[in-house]
Design a protein around this motif. Structure first.
Motif, PDB file in Angstrom:
ATOM      1  N   PRO A  42       0.803  -1.228   0.000  1.00 55.88           N
ATOM      2  CA  PRO A  42       0.000   0.000   0.000  1.00 55.88           C
ATOM      3  C   PRO A  42       0.834   1.275   0.000  1.00 55.88           C
ATOM      4  CG  PRO A  42      -0.942  -1.604   1.506  1.00 55.88           C
ATOM      5  CD  PRO A  42       0.372  -2.163   1.064  1.00 55.88           C
ATOM      6  N   THR A  60       3.623   1.784  -4.455  1.00 59.81           N
ATOM      7  CA  THR A  60       2.786   1.457  -5.607  1.00 59.81           C
ATOM      8  C   THR A  60       3.596   1.529  -6.901  1.00 59.81           C
ATOM      9  OG1 THR A  60       2.084   3.760  -5.854  1.00 59.81           O
ATOM     10  CG2 THR A  60       0.732   2.339  -4.448  1.00 59.81           C
ATOM     11  N   TYR A 110      -5.829   2.659  -1.425  1.00 59.68           N
ATOM     12  CA  TYR A 110      -5.430   2.254  -0.083  1.00 59.68           C
ATOM     13  C   TYR A 110      -5.858   3.250   0.991  1.00 59.68           C
ATOM     14  CZ  TYR A 110      -2.799  -0.742  -3.171  1.00 59.68           C
ATOM     15  OH  TYR A 110      -2.461  -1.629  -4.174  1.00 59.68           O
ATOM     16  N   ILE A 135     -11.114   2.060  -0.461  1.00 62.39           N
ATOM     17  CA  ILE A 135     -11.620   0.747  -0.053  1.00 62.39           C
ATOM     18  C   ILE A 135     -13.144   0.725  -0.077  1.00 62.39           C
ATOM     19  CG2 ILE A 135     -11.676  -0.927   1.837  1.00 62.39           C
ATOM     20  CD1 ILE A 135      -8.867   0.207   2.601  1.00 62.39           C
ATOM     21  N   SER A 191       1.027  -8.018  -0.057  1.00 62.88           N
ATOM     22  CA  SER A 191       1.978  -6.932   0.147  1.00 62.88           C
ATOM     23  C   SER A 191       3.360  -7.516   0.383  1.00 62.88           C
ATOM     24  CB  SER A 191       1.568  -6.080   1.353  1.00 62.88           C
ATOM     25  OG  SER A 191       2.595  -5.149   1.695  1.00 62.88           O
ATOM     26  N   PHE A 245      -2.245   0.883   7.788  1.00 60.92           N
ATOM     27  CA  PHE A 245      -3.124   0.414   6.709  1.00 60.92           C
ATOM     28  C   PHE A 245      -4.189  -0.525   7.268  1.00 60.92           C
ATOM     29  CE2 PHE A 245      -4.255  -2.797   3.518  1.00 60.92           C
ATOM     30  CZ  PHE A 245      -4.954  -1.965   2.651  1.00 60.92           C
ATOM     31  N   LEU A 257      -8.107  -0.223   6.630  1.00 58.61           N
ATOM     32  CA  LEU A 257      -8.922  -1.328   6.124  1.00 58.61           C
ATOM     33  C   LEU A 257     -10.087  -1.612   7.064  1.00 58.61           C
ATOM     34  CD1 LEU A 257      -8.810  -3.419   3.731  1.00 58.61           C
ATOM     35  CD2 LEU A 257      -7.689  -4.968   5.350  1.00 58.61           C
TER      36      LEU A 257
END
Length: 234
Positions: free
Chosen positions: A155, A158, A167, A172, A189, A197, A201
């Motif tokens: 995340p 990239t 991210y 999301i 990842s 992160f 999430l």
């Protein structure tokens, strides 16, 4: 007899020079497939355990039968091929932004290619996964029981700056619109578990976790690890 390094394909892409090459391990004779983008190694058939675990862990979290699955990032095909081992999978769509990668599999250049292109459940799609995730699905549009994503290094790292918004909580949330109720999102990842992160999430999905996947690194002689994040749509 194969040369130690054999270039199977080279193409200029919107992200730079993309190369597929095959080499023979001098010690074992094993054929190893490698993909480079410019001067950066993207993937190698030496290291597929975490990509396979992405599918295994993602599908293990899914409920029910007759699962529709979306894979973001075709690559060497190990995530998609592993998903097909689950008998509950009735449809598997695989999106890749680079037509060259889809072409490699259609030409059956890679070890997983025949398994993928000859399975009637599989559809290879040339599209930008991140653009698809941003779109509002049509009322009658496809929604997936499982979405497996393996494109970026992590995340925070990239391949393209345009991917970064996925991210975030908003990104999301956009992706979750493409999931069925209790649908599962799983992300590969290359970095260790990222607490920030995981918090992001968890702000959108439930039952979120970060799984450390360890594997033998034949290049270093030690143990390496990747991370697989899992979350379920509320």
């Amino acid at each position: 007899m194969i040369a130690r390094f054999e270039e199977l394909d080279w193409q200029e892409t919107r992200m730079g020079e993309l190369t597929l090459r095959r080499r023979a391990d001098p010690a074992t004779g094993e054929l190893i497939y490698e993909v480079k983008l410019k001067d950066e190694y993207l993937m190698s058939s030496l290291f597929t355990h975490a990509e396979e675990q992405l599918a295994t862990l993602g599908l293990a979290a899914a409920e029910g039968t007759d699962l529709d699955v979306l894979v973001g990032g075709l690559g060497l095909g190990y995530t998609a091929a592993t998903a097909l081992h689950d008998s509950r999978v009735r449809k598997l769509d695989v999106i890749d932004a680079l037509p060259a990668v889809i072409g490699w599999h259609e030409r059956e250049l890679l070890p997983m290619s025949a398994q993928l292109v000859r399975d009637p459940r599989v559809t290879l799609v040339h599209d930008d996964f991140f653009a698809v995730a941003r779109r509002h699905p049509a009322p009658e549009g496809a929604r997936y029981d499982v979405i497996l994503l393996d494109v970026d290094h992590s995340p925070r790292h990239t391949l393209d700056p345009s991917h970064a918004d996925l991210y975030t909580s908003a990104g999301i949330e956009s992706l979750a619109r493409h999931l069925t109720d209790r649908g599962v999102f799983a992300l590969w990842s290359d970095d260790p578990p990222d607490a920030d992160f995981l918090t992001t999430l968890s702000s959108v999905l439930s039952d979120c976790s970060a799984h450390v996947v360890e594997f033998d690194n034949r290049l270093t002689g030690g143990i390496s690890s990747n991370t697989v994040y899992i979350g379920t749509r509320r």
